[in-house]
Design a protein around this motif. Structure first.
Motif, mmCIF file in Angstrom:
data_model
loop_
_atom_site.group_PDB
_atom_site.id
_atom_site.type_symbol
_atom_site.label_atom_id
_atom_site.label_comp_id
_atom_site.label_asym_id
_atom_site.label_seq_id
_atom_site.Cartn_x
_atom_site.Cartn_y
_atom_site.Cartn_z
ATOM 1 N N VAL A 23 0.920 -1.181 -0.056
ATOM 2 C CA VAL A 23 0.100 0.016 0.064
ATOM 3 C C VAL A 23 0.704 1.287 -0.046
ATOM 4 C CG1 VAL A 23 -1.589 1.459 1.292
ATOM 5 C CG2 VAL A 23 -2.127 -1.115 1.122
ATOM 6 N N VAL A 24 1.905 1.274 0.818
ATOM 7 C CA VAL A 24 2.740 2.325 1.052
ATOM 8 C C VAL A 24 3.639 2.632 -0.195
ATOM 9 C CG1 VAL A 24 4.713 3.483 2.216
ATOM 10 C CG2 VAL A 24 2.956 2.302 3.426
ATOM 11 N N GLY A 25 4.066 1.312 -0.810
ATOM 12 C CA GLY A 25 4.920 1.473 -1.974
ATOM 13 C C GLY A 25 4.254 1.967 -3.211
ATOM 14 N N ILE A 26 3.113 1.246 -3.781
ATOM 15 C CA ILE A 26 2.250 1.644 -4.750
ATOM 16 C C ILE A 26 1.873 2.797 -4.729
ATOM 17 C CG2 ILE A 26 0.348 0.909 -6.051
ATOM 18 C CD1 ILE A 26 1.007 -1.848 -5.460
ATOM 19 N N MET A 132 6.836 1.791 -13.790
ATOM 20 C CA MET A 132 7.188 1.373 -12.450
ATOM 21 C C MET A 132 6.578 0.480 -11.723
ATOM 22 S SD MET A 132 9.592 2.443 -10.221
ATOM 23 C CE MET A 132 9.621 1.262 -9.086
ATOM 24 N N LEU A 133 5.252 0.356 -12.094
ATOM 25 C CA LEU A 133 4.405 -0.540 -11.500
ATOM 26 C C LEU A 133 4.556 -1.923 -12.129
ATOM 27 C CD1 LEU A 133 1.845 -1.381 -10.002
ATOM 28 C CD2 LEU A 133 0.541 -0.744 -11.978
ATOM 29 N N TRP A 134 4.939 -1.806 -13.400
ATOM 30 C CA TRP A 134 5.444 -3.284 -13.957
ATOM 31 C C TRP A 134 6.817 -3.927 -13.420
ATOM 32 C CZ3 TRP A 134 10.220 -3.048 -16.522
ATOM 33 C CH2 TRP A 134 10.524 -4.251 -17.008
ATOM 34 N N LEU A 135 7.691 -3.031 -13.366
ATOM 35 C CA LEU A 135 8.827 -3.489 -12.552
ATOM 36 C C LEU A 135 8.510 -4.132 -11.127
ATOM 37 C CD1 LEU A 135 11.906 -3.568 -12.612
ATOM 38 C CD2 LEU A 135 12.200 -1.485 -11.511
ATOM 39 N N THR A 136 7.748 -3.200 -10.551
ATOM 40 C CA THR A 136 7.284 -3.745 -9.108
ATOM 41 C C THR A 136 6.754 -4.975 -9.026
ATOM 42 O OG1 THR A 136 6.999 -1.367 -8.460
ATOM 43 C CG2 THR A 136 5.955 -2.984 -7.029
ATOM 44 N N LEU A 137 5.557 -5.123 -10.161
ATOM 45 C CA LEU A 137 4.858 -6.405 -10.108
ATOM 46 C C LEU A 137 5.722 -7.553 -10.575
ATOM 47 C CD1 LEU A 137 1.585 -4.911 -11.742
ATOM 48 C CD2 LEU A 137 1.904 -5.935 -9.261
ATOM 49 N N VAL A 138 6.794 -7.197 -11.364
ATOM 50 C CA VAL A 138 7.538 -8.405 -11.857
ATOM 51 C C VAL A 138 8.375 -9.155 -10.482
ATOM 52 C CG1 VAL A 138 9.677 -9.211 -13.004
ATOM 53 C CG2 VAL A 138 7.684 -7.957 -14.319
#
Length: 263
Positions: A23-26, A132-138
């Motif tokens: 939650v904090v990161g996204i 940035m979301l893509w990298l985080t989700l990977v």
């Protein structure tokens, strides 16, 4: 044979603290700007603090090095590129003078930490929230599916002397998870199928970051980088995969078109 409840004994703590971090990161990634920079500054400082402590440094030196890292990261991120570049390596160089042991190990990891945080700042600033979301989700998918697959299927260990719990089933499951995330992002107009291969390579890089931290902890005889995050250990224990992924992406951006678009 271990009972299922024993295999997942740490799951509740991992899920609750993991959800809070997500939650904090996204939220910070979505907000961007000062919020994302503030998060990266805190992460950079926490990673250096944990690194110094793991390598046998005292609390005072750990706090001094954390402060140097935070200021250096802000400097390289906010100053004109050519002017700010020396600050990427300043925390690593300062450690040679301030630390009394394990200087080489510190120097390598400290440089990678600041480079990684800088790479994330560039990714968010240049390519926006979705990538940035893509990298985080990977990275998250690699870790989560690898965790479950390793505990459910077990099998041969990946590198038992360094990371006794990691299995080949979990490692390969992480690649599959990354490929699925990459395929999902093909729904973005113009994005080509190369994103699947890039996602798998990023997954491998994140696993290498995880293994590198495990090797360091094994050498230093510590279980976790700290106890800041219930069920996860320290910030380094959660960021090790992102460290590898961010540094690798910063490199491949120079040799491949990113984001990958249809020709």
């Amino acid at each position: 044979m271990s009972a299922p409840s024993e295999k997942f004994s740490d799951l509740a703590a991992r899920m609750s603290s993991g959800a809070a971090m997500a939650v904090v990161g996204i939220g910070a990634v979505w907000a961007g700007g000062i919020w994302f920079m503030a998060l990266l500054t805190l992460v950079c400082a926490a990673l250096i603090w944990e690194l110094v402590k793991m390598l046998g440094g005292d609390q005072n030196r750990a706090l001094i090095m954390a402060a140097i890292a935070a200021v250096s990261f802000l400097a390289v991120s906010l100053l004109p590129t050519g002017v700010g570049l020396p600050f990427i390596l300043l925390p690593a160089i300062a450690g040679i003078a301030l630390l009394q042991q394990n200087r080489t190990l510190y120097m390598v990891f400290a440089a990678l930490i600041v480079i990684s945080c800088y790479g994330l700042a560039i990714l968010r600033g240049d390519f926006g929230f979705e990538w940035m979301l893509w990298l985080t989700l990977v990275v998250i998918a690699t870790d989560v599916l690898g965790y479950f697959a390793g505990r459910i299927f077990g099998g041969p260990k990946f590198w038992p002397r360094v990371s006794p719990k990691k299995t080949w089933s979990g490692t390969v499951a992480g690649w599959i998870a990354a490929a699925i995330v990459g395929a999902m992002f093909m729904s973005i107009p113009g994005v080509g199928f190369e994103i699947i291969g890039i996602s798998i390579a990023i997954s491998m890089a994140s696993q290498m970051g995880d293994i590198a931290e495990s090797a360091m902890k094994r050498k230093m005889g510590v279980k976790d980088s700290s106890n800041l995050i219930p069920g996860h250990g320290g910030v380094f224990d959660r960021f090790d995969g992102m460290l590898g992924a961010s540094v690798f992406l910063l490199l491949i951006e120079q040799i491949v078109d990113f984001p990958p678009v249809l020709g």
